[in-house]
Design a protein around this motif. Structure first.
Motif, PDB file in Angstrom:
ATOM      1  N   LEU A  45       0.863  -1.182   0.000  1.00  0.00           N
ATOM      2  CA  LEU A  45       0.000   0.000   0.000  1.00  0.00           C
ATOM      3  C   LEU A  45       0.893   1.222   0.000  1.00  0.00           C
ATOM      4  CD1 LEU A  45      -2.469  -1.171   2.727  1.00  0.00           C
ATOM      5  CD2 LEU A  45      -3.165  -0.459   0.447  1.00  0.00           C
ATOM      6  N   ILE A  46       0.634   2.137  -0.916  1.00  0.00           N
ATOM      7  CA  ILE A  46       1.454   3.338  -0.976  1.00  0.00           C
ATOM      8  C   ILE A  46       0.679   4.511  -0.403  1.00  0.00           C
ATOM      9  CG2 ILE A  46       2.511   4.959  -2.612  1.00  0.00           C
ATOM     10  CD1 ILE A  46       3.283   2.491  -4.227  1.00  0.00           C
ATOM     11  N   MET A  95      -3.656   7.338   6.136  1.00  0.00           N
ATOM     12  CA  MET A  95      -3.090   6.025   5.813  1.00  0.00           C
ATOM     13  C   MET A  95      -2.251   5.487   6.966  1.00  0.00           C
ATOM     14  SD  MET A  95      -4.319   4.993   3.007  1.00  0.00           S
ATOM     15  CE  MET A  95      -3.400   3.735   2.139  1.00  0.00           C
ATOM     16  N   GLU A 117     -15.101   3.360  -0.777  1.00  0.00           N
ATOM     17  CA  GLU A 117     -15.573   3.603  -2.134  1.00  0.00           C
ATOM     18  C   GLU A 117     -14.815   2.712  -3.115  1.00  0.00           C
ATOM     19  OE1 GLU A 117     -15.048   7.737  -2.986  1.00  0.00           O
ATOM     20  OE2 GLU A 117     -16.193   8.351  -1.232  1.00  0.00           O
ATOM     21  N   GLY A 161     -12.321   1.531  -5.829  1.00  0.00           N
ATOM     22  CA  GLY A 161     -10.998   1.974  -6.256  1.00  0.00           C
ATOM     23  C   GLY A 161     -10.097   2.504  -5.154  1.00  0.00           C
ATOM     24  N   LYS A 176      -9.324  -1.629  -1.507  1.00  0.00           N
ATOM     25  CA  LYS A 176      -9.822  -2.587  -0.519  1.00  0.00           C
ATOM     26  C   LYS A 176      -9.153  -3.960  -0.679  1.00  0.00           C
ATOM     27  CE  LYS A 176     -14.190  -1.863  -1.600  1.00  0.00           C
ATOM     28  NZ  LYS A 176     -14.047  -0.719  -2.543  1.00  0.00           N
ATOM     29  N   GLU A 177      -8.942  -4.354  -1.935  1.00  0.00           N
ATOM     30  CA  GLU A 177      -8.316  -5.664  -2.133  1.00  0.00           C
ATOM     31  C   GLU A 177      -6.862  -5.653  -1.653  1.00  0.00           C
ATOM     32  OE1 GLU A 177      -9.208  -7.641  -5.735  1.00  0.00           O
ATOM     33  OE2 GLU A 177      -7.921  -9.341  -5.246  1.00  0.00           O
ATOM     34  N   ASP A 218     -14.923 -10.369  -2.239  1.00  0.00           N
ATOM     35  CA  ASP A 218     -15.011  -8.999  -2.724  1.00  0.00           C
ATOM     36  C   ASP A 218     -16.461  -8.710  -3.086  1.00  0.00           C
ATOM     37  OD1 ASP A 218     -14.175  -6.515  -3.388  1.00  0.00           O
ATOM     38  OD2 ASP A 218     -12.903  -7.115  -5.075  1.00  0.00           O
ATOM     39  N   LEU A 267       1.478   8.579  -5.227  1.00  0.00           N
ATOM     40  CA  LEU A 267       0.865   7.505  -6.012  1.00  0.00           C
ATOM     41  C   LEU A 267       1.049   7.749  -7.508  1.00  0.00           C
ATOM     42  CD1 LEU A 267      -2.372   7.036  -3.927  1.00  0.00           C
ATOM     43  CD2 LEU A 267      -0.786   5.195  -4.479  1.00  0.00           C
ATOM     44  N   VAL A 269      -8.033   5.619  -6.254  1.00  0.00           N
ATOM     45  CA  VAL A 269      -6.686   5.248  -6.716  1.00  0.00           C
ATOM     46  C   VAL A 269      -6.740   4.564  -8.083  1.00  0.00           C
ATOM     47  CG1 VAL A 269      -4.563   4.047  -6.121  1.00  0.00           C
ATOM     48  CG2 VAL A 269      -5.997   5.009  -4.317  1.00  0.00           C
ATOM     49  N   ARG A 270      -7.788   3.801  -8.310  1.00  0.00           N
ATOM     50  CA  ARG A 270      -7.872   3.132  -9.605  1.00  0.00           C
ATOM     51  C   ARG A 270      -7.939   4.155 -10.743  1.00  0.00           C
ATOM     52  NH1 ARG A 270      -9.118  -1.879 -10.754  1.00  0.00           N
ATOM     53  NH2 ARG A 270     -10.176  -2.237  -8.803  1.00  0.00           N
TER      54      ARG A 270
END
Ligand SMILES: Nc1ncnc2c1ncn2[C@@H]1O[C@H](COP(=O)(O)OP(=O)(O)O)[C@@H](O)[C@H]1O
Ligand SMILES: [Mg+2]
Length: 451
Positions: free
Chosen positions: A141-142, A148, A170, A172, A175-176, A240, A322, A358-359
């Motif tokens: 995780l960045i 964070m 939300e 993106g 979560k994964e 998921d 990121l 982030v996505r």
């Protein structure tokens, strides 16, 4: 608050009574004992520092034992001026500082204060080191924003337990990745991490996908097959988009989680499994429960610990870190020379509110790298919605309908601006905005604005 809990190990013939009394009056909490016997006091309670009178047989040995018992306890040794050699030997044995008899109470309390500070700082440092593993993030995780950092700390604690975790956030937000980080930090890291997307598998197939099936269980079942529960055994099973789990399958899932075993489709034998469950959702499951789309009992089973992943717009400190990460990654993959962002592009990335989180940032950087001919990604290479995004001062003067936005967008930006102007002081911000404090807090939460 006490100035520190101190252990005093005095010599049999010199109990340092006067000093003990003086230090207590100065606000230190002191437990005292004679020589080696005082070591037993360590077992009962932790101390912030120790004072050891070296003018006794085995003084150095006692110092060594102290350090063995309690590695990061700072020990201040008390010795006579003539025996500097003793002081040096004690430092080798791990002492933190030394003082000479006759003792001046001022000097002693200053030395103790320093030792206590030192110890507290070391503890803080250790905590930080434990949490932030790399300079930019934690287990893949960045991000280094305070939101964070808080998340990493929570993940660290969560990983130690076997409890079910519900990851909320939300789409993106990562979560994964969060689920993977928990797995990697847990005692199950050597076992498999298996993810199933409840929205992607048709409801009719999900049961056999999860629990497996025996040959002939249904038309297409030409051979028997183990399910994901069996495959994830010894590791972590990640559900998921759990909110998309069909109502019809929810009781079976709940039963399997409670019994730690399940029956493959078409079989009458229970198969036991050993898994840790993590689920993720971008839906409001409480609302889904109200609407009878999700079972409350399953919700409680899954949500033993809830982990909320903050949206990207509420941690703007992470955006450029990121962006650079994705940029470098995409450039390496595409064998391109792009390595930086123009000033304008960087500023726009920070202003944009990132509804896809982030996505969306990752996709935007991939696209930019594909368009990039030189070394720098410029504004022109960003997707049009980002390029054309209007900062608030432009919003207020916009005239064409496409550039006009809901009131909440203006409100959020204006609150942010006021907070920056008053250096984050909420009381003052509330006064300027004409809100009472409660109203302001509610809005800060609603807009995900950080301290
Ligand atoms: N903090 C982060 N650091 C690095 N990459 C991230 C981070 N958060 C998300 N990503 C990346 O963004 C994408 C979306 O993340 P994902 O975990 O699939 O989000 P979600 O499951 O919440 O929709 C993935 O490619 C993931 O690797
Ligand atoms: Mg996802």
């Amino acid at each position: 608050m006490s100035r520190g809990r101190i252990l005093l190990l005095s010599a049999p013939d010199n109990r340092l009574e006067a000093m003990l009394g003086a230090l207590k009056r100065k606000g230190f909490e002191i437990e005292a004992g004679i020589g080696r016997a005082a070591l037993s006091l360590l077992e009962a309670q932790p101390f912030d520092a120790a004072l050891l009178d070296l003018e006794q047989p085995d003084g150095i040995e006692i110092c060594e034992e102290l350090k063995e018992e309690s590695t990061d306890l700072p020990v201040i040794v008390l010795t006579r001026r003539g025996t500097l050699e003793m002081a040096i030997r004690s430092m080798r044995a791990g002492a933190y500082d030394y003082l000479f008899h006759p003792l001046r109470i001022e000097a002693v309390s200053i030395a103790i204060d320093r030792a206590v500070q030192h110890r507290r700082m070391r503890r803080e440092l250790r905590k930080l080191r434990r949490v932030v593993i790399g300079p930019t993030g934690f287990e893949g995780l960045i991000g280094t924003s305070s939101a964070m950092q808080e998340l990493y700390e929570l993940l660290e604690q969560v990983a130690e337990s076997e409890a079910s975790v519900l990851v909320c956030g939300e789409t993106g937000v990562g979560k994964e990745l969060v689920a993977q980080a928990i797995h990697q930090k847990s005692g199950r890291r050597e076992g498999p991490f298996i993810a199933v997307n409840c929205a992607a598998v048709p409801g009719t197939l999900l049961e056999s996908e999860l629990f497996g099936h025996v040959r002939g269980a249904f038309t297409d079942a030409r051979s028997s097959r183990a399910g994901l529960f069996a495959q994830a055994s010894g590791g972590t099973l990640f559900f998921d988009e759990i909110g998309e789990m069909p109502m019809s399958l929810q009781p079976k899932l709940l039963r399997a989680l409670q019994q730690r075993s399940a029956r493959p489709v078409g079989s009458d034998r229970e198969v036991a499994f050993d898994i840790r469950v993590i689920a993720a959702t971008n839906l409001d499951l409480e609302a889904a429960i109200e609407n009878r789309q999700f079972r409350r009992d399953l919700y409680f089973r899954l949500n033993v610990i809830q982990v909320d992943v903050p949206p990207l717009r509420s941690r703007s400190n992470d955006i450029l870190i990121l962006a650079r990460h994705f940029l470098r990654h995409a450039a390496t993959r595409a064998k391109k020379s792009a390595e930086g962002l123009s000033q304008e592009a960087a500023r726009r990335l920070i202003e944009y509110p990132w509804p896809g989180n982030v996505r969306e940032l990752e996709n935007s950087m991939e696209r930019a790298v594909a368009l990039c001919r030189g070394q720098e990604v410029t504004l022109a290479m960003l997707p049009i919605r980002i390029r054309d995004y209007r900062a608030s001062h432009v919003l207020l003067t916009a005239e064409v309908p496409e550039h006009l936005v809901p009131m909440s967008v203006i409100e959020e930006r204006y609150i942010r601006r006021v907070l920056v102007a008053v250096g984050g002081k909420r009381g003052e911000a509330a006064r300027i905005l004409g809100f009472d404090r409660k109203t302001l807090y509610r809005k800060l939460i609603r807009y995900g604005i950080e301290k």
